[in-house]
Design a protein around this motif. Structure first.
Motif, PDB file in Angstrom:
ATOM      1  N   ILE A 152     -10.854   9.131  -7.416  1.00 43.18           N
ATOM      2  CA  ILE A 152     -11.813   8.411  -6.574  1.00 43.18           C
ATOM      3  C   ILE A 152     -13.074   8.083  -7.369  1.00 43.18           C
ATOM      4  O   ILE A 152     -13.584   6.953  -7.328  1.00 43.18           O
ATOM      5  CB  ILE A 152     -12.146   9.237  -5.316  1.00 43.18           C
TER       6      ILE A 152
ATOM      7  N   THR B 227     -12.275   5.440 -10.038  1.00 46.17           N
ATOM      8  CA  THR B 227     -12.086   4.124  -9.416  1.00 46.17           C
ATOM      9  C   THR B 227     -13.424   3.526  -9.002  1.00 46.17           C
ATOM     10  O   THR B 227     -13.654   2.316  -9.139  1.00 46.17           O
ATOM     11  CB  THR B 227     -11.150   4.233  -8.197  1.00 46.17           C
TER      12      THR B 227
ATOM     13  N   HIS C 100      -3.724   8.928 -12.450  1.00 42.94           N
ATOM     14  CA  HIS C 100      -2.588   8.633 -11.564  1.00 42.94           C
ATOM     15  C   HIS C 100      -1.355   9.417 -12.014  1.00 42.94           C
ATOM     16  O   HIS C 100      -0.623   9.980 -11.187  1.00 42.94           O
ATOM     17  CB  HIS C 100      -2.272   7.139 -11.581  1.00 42.94           C
TER      18      HIS C 100
ATOM     19  N   LEU D  77      -4.811   4.264  -3.206  1.00 36.23           N
ATOM     20  CA  LEU D  77      -5.640   4.209  -4.417  1.00 36.23           C
ATOM     21  C   LEU D  77      -4.995   3.344  -5.497  1.00 36.23           C
ATOM     22  O   LEU D  77      -5.690   2.660  -6.256  1.00 36.23           O
ATOM     23  CB  LEU D  77      -5.883   5.630  -4.949  1.00 36.23           C
TER      24      LEU D  77
ATOM     25  N   LEU E 271     -16.468   4.473  -1.587  1.00 40.00           N
ATOM     26  CA  LEU E 271     -15.401   5.284  -2.167  1.00 40.00           C
ATOM     27  C   LEU E 271     -15.928   6.664  -2.552  1.00 40.00           C
ATOM     28  O   LEU E 271     -15.268   7.683  -2.343  1.00 40.00           O
ATOM     29  CB  LEU E 271     -14.820   4.566  -3.386  1.00 40.00           C
TER      30      LEU E 271
ATOM     31  N   ILE F  46      -7.803   4.891   3.731  1.00 40.94           N
ATOM     32  CA  ILE F  46      -7.967   6.233   3.170  1.00 40.94           C
ATOM     33  C   ILE F  46      -8.819   7.095   4.093  1.00 40.94           C
ATOM     34  O   ILE F  46      -8.499   8.272   4.337  1.00 40.94           O
ATOM     35  CB  ILE F  46      -8.616   6.149   1.769  1.00 40.94           C
TER      36      ILE F  46
END
Length: 735
Positions: free
Chosen positions: A181, A184, A219, A248, A290, A352
């Protein structure tokens, strides 16, 4: 502002104390201290030390992953260190017979890295057992007793590590999820800066690529944890986190989308600053949203809500439409498409939020087990991998051979020069030397500097205090700190490792200043040998492998493009093959970027055609960005039927990529030529076809939107693919 900075500091401190790195270091500290203190208390110090060493040597194999995978790793590491201890204990050899044995075992255990990162860590445990066996020679225990106690130490560490994972099974997932998070959000922040014409776009694009690589790496870590056969949808928690992870992944692809080329968009925003400012604020606000979802402090927060900024941006676009002379202005269509990507991004953020705040998510919404397992990381452990890599074409083979030779040289020099602790030289070589030149070089520098700083700090402390209990406490505390930070900050880790070793030896030896001096000598010698070896003993320059990395990335992007075209043609449900192709495209793009970063750290004489390599990396990133843009629009809009001209142009793009791949594979093909008039006519017909098509369920503006974006992207893909083909052809002609 001070309160915000203070809040961020406390957040980082809490995150560090809750991190898996700190937890594993704390577990290791407990695993070492309890056996040693128990041994001292009952006058069985050698037994306690043996168990503590077993725990220490198995600890590297405990990494992010499921309990099942970590258990297997630790058990294999325990068996390996037990065997090495047993073999070493019964080998009472002179120096000249010991050296080849040292080299053979070093090569064998380091060669395990061919089976992936987890196997490499098991091999590292074996190297630790080999090297540190020189440090402890039990007088009261038989060799087999000592070896069994080493194995018991591994089991003891496994018990502690597994117990913690069972007590807090969610901690790893939450940590990696929070890291994704935050990474990103940082990606979105850079994305918002790219809109500003005043920013340094060359630097920002490079930074954006690095941020993307970091996200892809995270990831992969989360897949390693979540996509385990024992975990998938076995609990409500895991099912929800998989859905969050899927969102995501979509956010990353949506954030990459750009309706037209970066340069054209920047030029528009330079002439229309209020639109650029509006979009920049919008993207930045979503980065803040986010962070709030991940409970991460936000440095600058606007009073307006994201919905308000979305509405303001939309009003600006509608204002532009009202004042435009043309029926459907291209700049207006570009802004509208770009705005809709931000709407899609906001929708993913809300998804999310909903997933994390709902008390119960319907299990029918969870990902299908069979489908999810297709994305699980796979590792081939067959004997064929061993055979395929047992040659000088394999970087791991060369690294293992180089490492074993350097270990032999280090031990030989330490013996000839009568260094007090030759194993310190071996330990330095073992932890510094890596397959790549750049990482070995940076670790050598950081290790030596860290050792010098640690030595100075230790000298200051021992000059003022001479207390064995204080040394013991500091030795344990600095050991925990060393293992908790060494992965993220190697220099800091080197400082704490040095402090820990000096304080522990300060308990055993009265002349602690002599310990400090030998520590410095051994580290400098080990670092120098490592640097010389990586540069002169079968060096593995990254440029020699870059063509294969480019070919792999182009192939993955080509397959992804095929899946997008296929979906655009057939519509319907999104097939699993599409998502697998997308994952491969992002992974291979990240691998290429990482290889380029390694090249950048190597000597200029070994970088090959650095400029063309950089161009290829940037073109590859733009290709993936264009594919993400095309895919995002097709998935979120009702589109017209793909025309014959669209398919003809798509085939042309595929052909360009295929020919570039063939050239990289040293196949003979005709020299590439630029597109002819016939191709330009296909582009014109495609535009006419898309604008003239009509469907009852699509508004006329929607048709123009589709025409603008699809046409822009297919032309852009053609331009990029052709540029890649010409670049590769020129590259190969020069080589």
């Amino acid at each position: 502002m001070k309160n915000v900075q203070l809040s961020k500091f406390w957040f980082k401190l809490r995150s560090y104390l809750k991190s898996s790195d700190f937890t594993r270091a704390l577990i290791l500290g407990i695993a070492i201290v309890i056996p040693v203190l128990t041994g001292i208390n009952y006058d069985y110090l050698e037994i306690g030390l043996s168990i503590a060493l077993g725990a220490l040597w198995t600890s590297p194999s405990n990494t992010n992953g499921s309990i099942r995978k970590n258990t297997i790793s630790i058990l294999v590491a325990t068996a390996l260190i037990t065997c090495i201890s047993l073999i070493g204990g019964y080998l009472d050899l002179t120096l000249w017979y010991l050296l080849p044995v040292l080299g053979f075992i070093s090569f064998s255990v380091s060669f395990l890295a061919i089976y992936g990162p987890r196997a490499a860590l098991v091999g590292f445990s074996g190297l630790m057992a080999l090297v540190l066996s020189f440090a402890f020679n039990p007088q009261q225990l038989e060799v087999y007793e000592y070896s069994l106690l080493i194995g018991l130490g591994g089991i003891w560490y496994l018990f502690l590590a597994s117990s913690w994972q069972l007590l807090r099974p969610k901690s790893q997932v939450e940590e990696v999820l929070q890291n994704i998070i935050e990474a990103t959000a940082e990606f979105l922040e850079v994305r918002s800066q790219l809109i500003d014409p005043k920013e340094k776009h060359h630097h920002l694009r490079s930074l954006l690529i690095r941020k993307q690589d970091r996200i892809v790496e995270l990831h992969q870590s989360l897949r390693e944890i979540l996509l385990d056969q024992k975990n998938i949808n076995q609990s409500h928690y895991h099912g929800v986190r998989l859905l969050v992870f899927a969102q995501l992944v979509e956010i990353l692809e949506t954030a990459l989308a750009n309706p037209i080329g970066y340069d054209r968009m920047v030029l528009f925003f330079e002439n229309n600053p209020k639109h650029g400012k509006s979009f920049s604020q919008l993207i930045l606000q979503m980065a803040n949203e986010l962070r709030k979802i991940g409970n991460i402090p936000v440095l600058t927060s606007r009073k307006e809500t994201t919905e308000t900024i979305l509405e303001q941006t939309k009003n600006l676009i509608n204002e532009m439409k009202a004042h435009t002379v043309k029926r459907f202005d291209e700049d207006y269509l570009m802004l509208k498409n770009f705005y809709e990507y931000q709407e899609e991004l906001f929708k993913r953020l809300n998804n999310i939020k909903d997933l994390l705040t709902k008390k119960k998510v319907n299990r029918q919404e969870f990902l299908d087990n069979e489908f999810a397992l297709k994305f699980a990381p796979q590792q081939n452990y067959s004997i064929s991998v061993l055979k395929d890599n047992f040659n000088f074409k394999s970087p791991i083979f060369k690294h293992s051979l180089r490492l074993s030779i350097t270990m032999i040289l280090g031990f030989l020099l330490g013996s000839v020069l009568e260094f007090q602790n030759q194993y310190w030289i071996l330990l330095t070589i073992m932890v510094i030397m890596r397959p790549s030149y750049g990482l070995t070089k940076s670790r050598t520098k950081e290790r030596i500097i860290g050792t010098l700083i640690g030595a100075v700090i230790a000298m200051i402390i021992v000059s003022f205090w001479s207390n064995f209990y204080l040394y013991g406490i500091l030795g344990v505390v600095t050991l925990v700190l060393a293992f908790s930070v060494i992965q993220k900050n190697y220099m800091a880790g080197a400082i704490f490792v040095t402090l820990s070793i000096i304080f522990i030896y300060g308990i055993l030896q009265p002349d602690i200043f002599e310990v400090i001096s030998y520590r410095i000598y051994d580290t400098v010698l080990g670092g120098a040998l490592s640097f010389i070896a990586i540069k002169w003993i079968w060096p593995n320059w990254s440029y020699s492998q870059i063509e294969q990395k480019i070919s792999d990335s182009l192939n993955a992007n080509r397959n992804y493009f095929k899946q997008i075209v296929d979906y655009y043609t057939k519509k319907g449900a999104m097939p699993a093959d599409y998502q697998i192709a997308r994952k491969q495209a992002f992974d291979k793009n990240s691998n290429l970027s990482n290889s380029f970063q390694e090249i950048a750290q190597e000597p200029v004489s070994k970088q090959g055609d650095f400029t063309k390599t950089y161009e290829m990396v940037v073109l590859n990133f733009r290709l993936l960005s264009s594919l993400s843009t095309l895919n995002g629009f097709i998935r979120s809009h009702s589109t017209t039927e793909a025309s014959a001209d669209f398919h003809a142009i798509a085939r042309h793009v595929e052909t360009n990529l295929s020919r570039a791949i063939a050239l990289l594979g040293n196949e003979n093909i005709e020299n590439p030529t630029k597109t002819d008039d016939a191709f330009d006519k296909k582009i014109s017909r495609l535009k006419h076809h898309t604008l003239s098509e009509s469907q009852s369920n699509i508004a006329e503006e929607g048709l123009y939107q589709e025409a603008h974006l699809i046409l822009e992207q297919i032309q852009w893909l053609q331009t990029i693919s052709q540029s890649m083909l010409f670049l590769v052809a020129d590259w190969k002609n020069r080589s």
